[in-house]
Design a protein around this motif. Structure first.
Motif, PDB file in Angstrom:
ATOM      1  N   ASN A   1       0.790  -1.153   0.052  1.00 32.34           N
ATOM      2  CA  ASN A   1       0.008   0.019   0.210  1.00 32.34           C
ATOM      3  C   ASN A   1       0.669   1.208   0.066  1.00 32.34           C
ATOM      4  O   ASN A   1       2.426   1.135   0.259  1.00 32.34           O
ATOM      5  N   THR A   2       0.151   2.457  -0.316  1.00 39.35           N
ATOM      6  CA  THR A   2       1.171   3.516  -0.309  1.00 39.35           C
ATOM      7  C   THR A   2       1.386   4.367   1.011  1.00 39.35           C
ATOM      8  O   THR A   2       2.467   5.021   1.142  1.00 39.35           O
ATOM      9  N   ASP A   3       1.158   3.683   1.958  1.00 39.92           N
ATOM     10  CA  ASP A   3       1.646   3.928   3.418  1.00 39.92           C
ATOM     11  C   ASP A   3       2.844   3.046   4.048  1.00 39.92           C
ATOM     12  O   ASP A   3       3.035   2.888   5.079  1.00 39.92           O
ATOM     13  N   LEU A   4       3.537   2.387   2.917  1.00 44.29           N
ATOM     14  CA  LEU A   4       4.642   1.677   3.152  1.00 44.29           C
ATOM     15  C   LEU A   4       5.588   2.083   4.046  1.00 44.29           C
ATOM     16  O   LEU A   4       6.063   3.293   3.818  1.00 44.29           O
ATOM     17  N   SER A   5       6.092   1.275   4.900  1.00 44.23           N
ATOM     18  CA  SER A   5       7.358   1.854   5.711  1.00 44.23           C
ATOM     19  C   SER A   5       8.727   1.666   4.697  1.00 44.23           C
ATOM     20  O   SER A   5       8.909   1.077   3.749  1.00 44.23           O
ATOM     21  N   LYS A   6       9.558   2.678   5.001  1.00 43.04           N
ATOM     22  CA  LYS A   6      10.855   2.893   4.362  1.00 43.04           C
ATOM     23  C   LYS A   6      11.629   1.750   4.595  1.00 43.04           C
ATOM     24  O   LYS A   6      12.741   1.502   3.651  1.00 43.04           O
ATOM     25  N   TRP A   7      11.744   0.764   5.478  1.00 52.64           N
ATOM     26  CA  TRP A   7      12.489  -0.252   6.048  1.00 52.64           C
ATOM     27  C   TRP A   7      12.315  -1.469   5.146  1.00 52.64           C
ATOM     28  O   TRP A   7      13.211  -2.459   4.962  1.00 52.64           O
ATOM     29  N   LEU A   8      11.243  -1.568   4.256  1.00 51.92           N
ATOM     30  CA  LEU A   8      11.079  -2.761   3.375  1.00 51.92           C
ATOM     31  C   LEU A   8      11.926  -2.797   2.211  1.00 51.92           C
ATOM     32  O   LEU A   8      11.821  -1.894   1.269  1.00 51.92           O
ATOM     33  N   LYS A   9      12.887  -3.460   1.984  1.00 51.29           N
ATOM     34  CA  LYS A   9      13.867  -3.440   0.993  1.00 51.29           C
ATOM     35  C   LYS A   9      13.821  -4.582   0.133  1.00 51.29           C
ATOM     36  O   LYS A   9      14.072  -5.688   0.461  1.00 51.29           O
TER      37      LYS A   9
END
Length: 131
Positions: A99-107
């Protein structure tokens, strides 16, 4: 083929065990449909039906799965992070949709950011991916 309730831990890395479990679910379903099922007591019938329901809640969409899939589409990548790690370990191709509210830590390199709450967006992505 689909899993929509939850992905059991180790489904892709320990696939042989899950295939045996799926086959046992299919055998149980055939047994319940047979005449021998009527010979059981009511309590035994109820226990078998409960067991089948529990198995179907988990494996309903993969009843005919005999080999590892070639491609896995993961919706809500942030929620299914362990599944993504497992797919990378198993070297199975996947597309993670978040979704567009994704955390930045997902690599991950295989990430598509989209509105996963909208039926039209999900339908569009599936049609595009599965062409």
């Amino acid at each position: 083929m689909y899993l929509n309730a939850k992905v059991p831990s180790g489904f892709f890395t320990n696939f042989d065990t899950f295939v045996r479990r799926i086959h046992s679910m299919n055998k149980l379903r055939k047994f319940i449909e047979s005449e021998d099922f009527g010979k059981l007591t009511k309590k035994e019938q109820l226990m078998k039906k409960r067991e089948l329901k529990k198995l179907e809640d988990i494996y309903k969409g993969v009843t005919k799965l005999n080999k590892l899939p070639d491609l896995v589409v993961v919706f809500d990548a942030e929620y299914y992070l362990n599944t993504i790690k497992e797919l990378e370990l198993s070297k199975i191709d996947y597309v993670a949709i978040a979704n567009t509210d994704l955390s930045k830590w997902l690599k991950t390199d295989k990430l598509v950011v989209a509105n996963t709450n909208s039926y039209e967006a999900v339908s569009y992505l599936l049609n595009y991916l599965l062409k």
